[in-house]
Design a protein around this motif. Structure first.
Motif, PDB file in Angstrom:
ATOM      1  N   HIS A  11       0.834  -1.205   0.000  1.00 42.47           N
ATOM      2  CA  HIS A  11       0.000   0.000   0.000  1.00 42.47           C
ATOM      3  C   HIS A  11       0.872   1.260   0.000  1.00 42.47           C
ATOM      4  O   HIS A  11       0.638   2.202  -0.752  1.00 42.47           O
ATOM      5  N   ARG A  14       2.328   2.033  -3.418  1.00 46.35           N
ATOM      6  CA  ARG A  14       1.363   2.627  -4.347  1.00 46.35           C
ATOM      7  C   ARG A  14       1.078   4.089  -4.022  1.00 46.35           C
ATOM      8  O   ARG A  14       1.082   4.949  -4.898  1.00 46.35           O
ATOM      9  N   VAL A  15       0.849   4.356  -2.737  1.00 50.25           N
ATOM     10  CA  VAL A  15       0.501   5.729  -2.352  1.00 50.25           C
ATOM     11  C   VAL A  15       1.642   6.706  -2.664  1.00 50.25           C
ATOM     12  O   VAL A  15       1.420   7.786  -3.194  1.00 50.25           O
ATOM     13  N   GLY A  18       1.937   7.607  -6.220  1.00 49.81           N
ATOM     14  CA  GLY A  18       0.933   8.593  -6.584  1.00 49.81           C
ATOM     15  C   GLY A  18       1.324   9.983  -6.123  1.00 49.81           C
ATOM     16  O   GLY A  18       1.056  10.973  -6.796  1.00 49.81           O
ATOM     17  N   CYS A  19       1.949  10.076  -4.957  1.00 50.42           N
ATOM     18  CA  CYS A  19       2.369  11.370  -4.398  1.00 50.42           C
ATOM     19  C   CYS A  19       3.477  12.024  -5.213  1.00 50.42           C
ATOM     20  O   CYS A  19       3.441  13.208  -5.491  1.00 50.42           O
ATOM     21  N   TYR A 191       9.643  11.486   1.452  1.00 43.93           N
ATOM     22  CA  TYR A 191       8.513  11.607   2.373  1.00 43.93           C
ATOM     23  C   TYR A 191       8.988  11.682   3.820  1.00 43.93           C
ATOM     24  O   TYR A 191       8.599  12.559   4.583  1.00 43.93           O
ATOM     25  N   LEU A 206      -0.715   7.645   5.529  1.00 45.28           N
ATOM     26  CA  LEU A 206      -0.505   6.386   4.812  1.00 45.28           C
ATOM     27  C   LEU A 206      -0.812   5.155   5.651  1.00 45.28           C
ATOM     28  O   LEU A 206      -0.524   4.046   5.259  1.00 45.28           O
ATOM     29  N   SER A 209      -4.189   0.177   5.624  1.00 45.50           N
ATOM     30  CA  SER A 209      -3.629  -0.916   4.838  1.00 45.50           C
ATOM     31  C   SER A 209      -4.725  -1.822   4.323  1.00 45.50           C
ATOM     32  O   SER A 209      -4.505  -2.683   3.490  1.00 45.50           O
TER      33      SER A 209
END
Length: 211
Positions: A11, A14-15, A18-19, A191, A206, A209
């Motif tokens: 997860h 993926r996040v 995208g960020c 991040y 984030l 999950s």
DNA sequence: GACCAGGTCCTTG
DNA sequence: CAAGGACATGGT
């Protein structure tokens, strides 16, 4: 337990993608990356860049020249990265290993990743992070880098596994693709630098999950 | 002035 | 095996 951690990791991957999307992180030719990997130990990257510039100015930014040059000259060039005496020794050890084992950086291309990693870990001053950085960012291998930021990041999202198991956890959730490895690690650092304090995470957007 | 930075090694308990 | 110290400069 491990399954839940695995879900959290995938997860997270993926996040973050995208960020941030595509970012260029730690570019450089192999010798430069290998040298930088040692210089950046416990040190801000900006200071490493200065040292790399100093080395280039003196034609010392290659494994071959590190191998043959006076260690004093190396120390002078890298002083701004701190720990400059140990680091100069470590650079010498790395260069000696590469030159005496392979005869040059290009010749490392034929060696399987696992054996290369074992060889690097055997060099004094090269631990897991430095070895994986050299493999991933310098030699185009799929060896995931787990550094201090990565550890903070995964603590932020509630993954309890130890540092050594984190590497495997990421590698299970990534395709066998060097570019993906580089990107994910880069995303994590960008991040974590911003949101994961040494003590606690400021913005854990984030955490979910369950998907 | 205190605290931290894209670690690793060595020494102790 | 875990914890603590040493290594050193530069930025906030």
């Amino acid at each position: 337990m491990s399954g839940s951690s695995s879900n959290k990791i995938s997860h997270l991957i993926r996040v973050l993608a995208g960020c941030f999307g595509e970012i260029a992180w730690w570019p450089g030719y192999p010798d430069e990356v290998m040298i930088g990997a040692i210089l950046t130990q416990q040190t801000r990257w900006e200071n490493v860049e200065r040292a790399l510039a100093n080395l280039k100015k003196r034609d010392l930014c290659s494994i071959d020249s590190i191998f043959t040059s006076d260690i004093r000259d190396i120390e002078d060039a890298i002083r701004c990265t701190g720990f400059y005496r140990v680091k100069a020794k470590r650079l010498k050890s790395l260069a000696t290993y590469v030159m005496e084992t392979f005869g040059g950086v290009e010749r490392m291309a034929d060696e399987p990743t696992g054996q290369l990693r074992a060889g690097l870990l055997n060099v004094s001053g090269i631990g897991e992070e430095t070895a994986d950085s050299i493999l991933c960012y310098g030699l185009d291998r799929t060896s995931f880098v787990v550094d201090a930021y990565t550890e903070r990041m995964i603590r932020c999202i509630g993954v309890p596994e130890k540092k050594q198991d984190i590497k495997a956890l990421f590698e299970e959730n990534l395709p066998e693709d060097n570019h993906a490895y580089r990107q994910v690690h880069a995303h994590i650092v960008e991040y974590a630098k911003e949101f994961c304090g040494k003590r606690r995470c400021h913005e854990c957007i984030l955490v979910s999950s369950s998907g």
